[in-house]
Write a protein that holds these residues in place. Structure first.
Motif, PDB file in Angstrom:
ATOM      1  N   LEU A   1       0.831  -1.206   0.000  1.00 12.98           N
ATOM      2  CA  LEU A   1       0.000   0.000   0.000  1.00 12.98           C
ATOM      3  C   LEU A   1       0.862   1.251   0.000  1.00 12.98           C
ATOM      4  O   LEU A   1       0.580   2.213  -0.718  1.00 12.98           O
ATOM      5  N   ARG A   2       1.934   1.244   0.786  1.00 15.90           N
ATOM      6  CA  ARG A   2       2.848   2.392   0.802  1.00 15.90           C
ATOM      7  C   ARG A   2       3.489   2.612  -0.558  1.00 15.90           C
ATOM      8  O   ARG A   2       3.622   3.733  -1.024  1.00 15.90           O
ATOM      9  N   LEU A   3       3.922   1.541  -1.187  1.00 15.05           N
ATOM     10  CA  LEU A   3       4.543   1.627  -2.499  1.00 15.05           C
ATOM     11  C   LEU A   3       3.564   2.169  -3.537  1.00 15.05           C
ATOM     12  O   LEU A   3       3.919   3.006  -4.370  1.00 15.05           O
ATOM     13  N   THR A   4       2.330   1.727  -3.481  1.00 16.19           N
ATOM     14  CA  THR A   4       1.297   2.209  -4.386  1.00 16.19           C
ATOM     15  C   THR A   4       1.036   3.696  -4.167  1.00 16.19           C
ATOM     16  O   THR A   4       0.967   4.475  -5.120  1.00 16.19           O
ATOM     17  N   CYS A   5       0.925   4.076  -2.913  1.00  9.18           N
ATOM     18  CA  CYS A   5       0.699   5.485  -2.577  1.00  9.18           C
ATOM     19  C   CYS A   5       1.866   6.343  -3.058  1.00  9.18           C
ATOM     20  O   CYS A   5       1.664   7.423  -3.636  1.00  9.18           O
ATOM     21  N   LEU A   6       3.080   5.880  -2.852  1.00 14.11           N
ATOM     22  CA  LEU A   6       4.257   6.606  -3.300  1.00 14.11           C
ATOM     23  C   LEU A   6       4.273   6.733  -4.821  1.00 14.11           C
ATOM     24  O   LEU A   6       4.624   7.779  -5.365  1.00 14.11           O
ATOM     25  N   GLY A   7       3.870   5.690  -5.510  1.00 10.92           N
ATOM     26  CA  GLY A   7       3.795   5.742  -6.970  1.00 10.92           C
ATOM     27  C   GLY A   7       2.785   6.758  -7.460  1.00 10.92           C
ATOM     28  O   GLY A   7       3.043   7.499  -8.418  1.00 10.92           O
ATOM     29  N   VAL A   8       1.634   6.829  -6.818  1.00 14.18           N
ATOM     30  CA  VAL A   8       0.606   7.796  -7.203  1.00 14.18           C
ATOM     31  C   VAL A   8       1.087   9.220  -6.940  1.00 14.18           C
ATOM     32  O   VAL A   8       0.927  10.111  -7.777  1.00 14.18           O
TER      33      VAL A   8
ATOM     34  N   THR B   1      15.078   8.730   4.996  1.00 18.17           N
ATOM     35  CA  THR B   1      14.619   7.352   4.877  1.00 18.17           C
ATOM     36  C   THR B   1      14.582   7.003   3.391  1.00 18.17           C
ATOM     37  O   THR B   1      14.598   7.890   2.535  1.00 18.17           O
ATOM     38  N   PRO B   2      14.532   5.726   3.052  1.00 21.66           N
ATOM     39  CA  PRO B   2      14.425   5.363   1.636  1.00 21.66           C
ATOM     40  C   PRO B   2      13.199   5.994   0.965  1.00 21.66           C
ATOM     41  O   PRO B   2      13.250   6.371  -0.203  1.00 21.66           O
ATOM     42  N   ARG B   3      12.114   6.131   1.717  1.00 18.77           N
ATOM     43  CA  ARG B   3      10.913   6.756   1.159  1.00 18.77           C
ATOM     44  C   ARG B   3      11.173   8.228   0.827  1.00 18.77           C
ATOM     45  O   ARG B   3      10.753   8.723  -0.214  1.00 18.77           O
ATOM     46  N   ASP B   4      11.873   8.932   1.725  1.00 21.55           N
ATOM     47  CA  ASP B   4      12.218  10.330   1.466  1.00 21.55           C
ATOM     48  C   ASP B   4      13.091  10.456   0.231  1.00 21.55           C
ATOM     49  O   ASP B   4      12.886  11.345  -0.605  1.00 21.55           O
ATOM     50  N   ARG B   5      14.065   9.583   0.106  1.00 22.44           N
ATOM     51  CA  ARG B   5      14.960   9.632  -1.056  1.00 22.44           C
ATOM     52  C   ARG B   5      14.197   9.383  -2.357  1.00 22.44           C
ATOM     53  O   ARG B   5      14.432  10.045  -3.363  1.00 22.44           O
TER      54      ARG B   5
END
Length: 74
Positions: free
Chosen positions: A3-10, A53-57
């Motif tokens: 879900l996080r990956l999908t949200c990040l993609g959107v 964090t990897p998400r921030d990057r």
């Protein structure tokens, strides 16, 4: 995690769409503003470096893949 990956993609897709009508000069100005914000944050934290964090990057790197490498390196 999926879900996080999908949200990040959107979110990144919308960020990319926002960059399409911008000129190179506008993109350069935005990159400089983001770098300045990171520098100010580093000074406020007095730690010298901000740890991302990897998400921030991934979020920060998403708009950069369309820019020429010489602009990104500046």
């Amino acid at each position: 995690m999926l879900l996080r990956l999908t949200c990040l993609g959107v979110v990144n897709a919308f960020a990319t769409l926002r960059l399409l009508p911008m000129s190179d000069r506008d993109k350069d100005a935005e990159i400089l503003a983001l770098r300045h914000q990171i520098t100010v944050l580093e000074h406020q934290l007095d730690t010298g470096k901000v740890r991302f964090t990897p998400r921030d990057r991934a979020f920060l790197a998403a708009p950069l893949y369309r820019l020429p490498l010489d602009v990104v390196r500046r």
